[in-house]
Scaffold this motif. Structure first.
Motif, short mmCIF file in Angstrom:
data_model
loop_
_atom_site.label_atom_id
_atom_site.label_comp_id
_atom_site.label_asym_id
_atom_site.label_seq_id
_atom_site.Cartn_x
_atom_site.Cartn_y
_atom_site.Cartn_z
N UNK A 1 20.64 82.42 81.45
CA UNK A 1 22.07 82.73 81.62
C UNK A 1 22.26 83.96 82.50
N UNK A 2 21.50 85.00 82.23
CA UNK A 2 21.61 86.23 83.03
C UNK A 2 21.26 85.98 84.49
N UNK A 3 20.20 85.23 84.72
CA UNK A 3 19.78 84.94 86.09
C UNK A 3 20.82 84.12 86.82
N UNK A 4 21.36 83.10 86.16
CA UNK A 4 22.35 82.23 86.80
C UNK A 4 23.69 82.93 86.99
N UNK A 5 24.05 83.82 86.06
CA UNK A 5 25.29 84.58 86.23
C UNK A 5 25.21 85.49 87.45
N UNK A 6 24.03 86.05 87.70
CA UNK A 6 23.86 86.90 88.89
C UNK A 6 24.06 86.08 90.16
N UNK A 7 23.57 84.85 90.15
CA UNK A 7 23.76 83.97 91.30
C UNK A 7 25.23 83.56 91.45
N UNK A 8 25.87 83.24 90.32
CA UNK A 8 27.27 82.85 90.36
C UNK A 8 28.15 83.99 90.87
N UNK A 9 27.82 85.21 90.47
CA UNK A 9 28.60 86.37 90.90
C UNK A 9 28.63 86.47 92.43
N UNK A 10 27.50 86.18 93.06
CA UNK A 10 27.44 86.23 94.52
C UNK A 10 28.33 85.17 95.15
N UNK A 11 28.34 83.98 94.57
CA UNK A 11 29.21 82.92 95.07
C UNK A 11 30.68 83.30 94.88
N UNK A 12 31.00 83.85 93.73
CA UNK A 12 32.38 84.24 93.46
C UNK A 12 32.83 85.40 94.34
N UNK A 13 31.90 86.24 94.77
CA UNK A 13 32.25 87.29 95.73
C UNK A 13 32.70 86.67 97.05
N UNK A 14 32.01 85.62 97.47
CA UNK A 14 32.40 84.90 98.68
C UNK A 14 33.77 84.26 98.49
N UNK A 15 33.97 83.64 97.34
CA UNK A 15 35.27 83.02 97.04
C UNK A 15 36.37 84.08 96.99
N UNK A 16 36.09 85.23 96.41
CA UNK A 16 37.08 86.30 96.32
C UNK A 16 37.54 86.72 97.71
N UNK A 17 36.60 86.88 98.62
CA UNK A 17 36.95 87.24 100.00
C UNK A 17 37.80 86.16 100.65
N UNK A 18 37.38 84.92 100.48
CA UNK A 18 38.11 83.79 101.07
C UNK A 18 39.53 83.70 100.50
N UNK A 19 39.67 83.88 99.20
CA UNK A 19 40.98 83.77 98.55
C UNK A 19 41.87 84.96 98.85
#
Length: 218
Positions: free
Chosen positions: A149-167
């Protein structure tokens, strides 16, 4: 012309036979297709495939999808599998119904194609692992692996950072209107909002507003 006649006959055949979705309501891929049909306000028949009994690996389902994964889709004599292919078919073939899920401009088409690729290759694999660990494993009496969970959350955070910029540049991921790019994320997000991973969405203001928007659509 003969081509137009063929299309007209095919359309008539499809309307008579109707749409069938073969899947399981807990499956995020199945939900992706059901949401698309709901957005387009198209009638369909849902055929339950019991995953715990392995029905998706046996005939007759395996004849509809040789890879043994839900969902499968029929529109008259036209058959498809792979949820994103199905949603794109629904969006284009039923473009005159319900809400528009695609754009016709060449740049918009490219933007949607890119967004679908990002969701498919970057967001969904990570999100689905988090759903498995935190939602589905407990349902099957299995223990959540907190390290995963910790490892995958770190990966998801990076994707959501991209989404945050786009949004921060547009209301939705591909444009200023809701498209398949946004729709495809909904099933995984709905599951993750019921887990501690929800914090990753809440911490990003544009993502948080977007999630509230797309998960509350009628």
């Amino acid at each position: 012309t003969s081509i137009n006649l063929h299309l007209a006959l095919r359309t008539k055949s499809q309307q008579m036979a109707g749409i069938k979705v073969f899947g399981h309501p807990a499956s995020t891929a199945t939900r992706r297709v059901l949401i698309a049909l709901h957005e387009k306000n198209v009638d369909f028949e849902f055929v339950h495939v019991e995953l715990k009994d392995g029905e998706h690996k046996k005939e007759p389902f395996i004849l509809r999808n040789p890879f043994g994964k839900v969902p499968a889709f029929e529109d008259g004599d036209f058959k498809l599998f792979e949820s994103r292919a199905i949603t794109q078919y629904i969006a284009h073939f039923y473009s005159d119904k319900g809400n528009q899920l695609v754009s016709l401009g060449s740049k918009d088409i490219a933007g949607i194609a890119m967004g679908i690729e990002i969701e498919s290759h970057e967001f969904d694999p990570v999100g689905s692992k988090l759903v498995w660990e935190q939602v589905l494993k407990p349902l099957y009496g299995m223990t959540t692996d907190k390290t995963v969970v910790e490892e995958e959350e770190a990966k998801l955070a990076k994707v959501l950072d991209v989404y945050e910029h786009r949004l921060g540049e547009s209301k939705y991921l591909a444009s200023d209107h809701f498209t398949l790019v946004d729709l495809h994320t909904i099933p995984v997000i709905q599951y993750l909002l019921g887990t501690p991973t929800k914090k990753l969405f809440d911490e990003r203001p544009h993502v948080s507003a977007w999630v509230a928007d797309i998960t509350s659509r009628d």
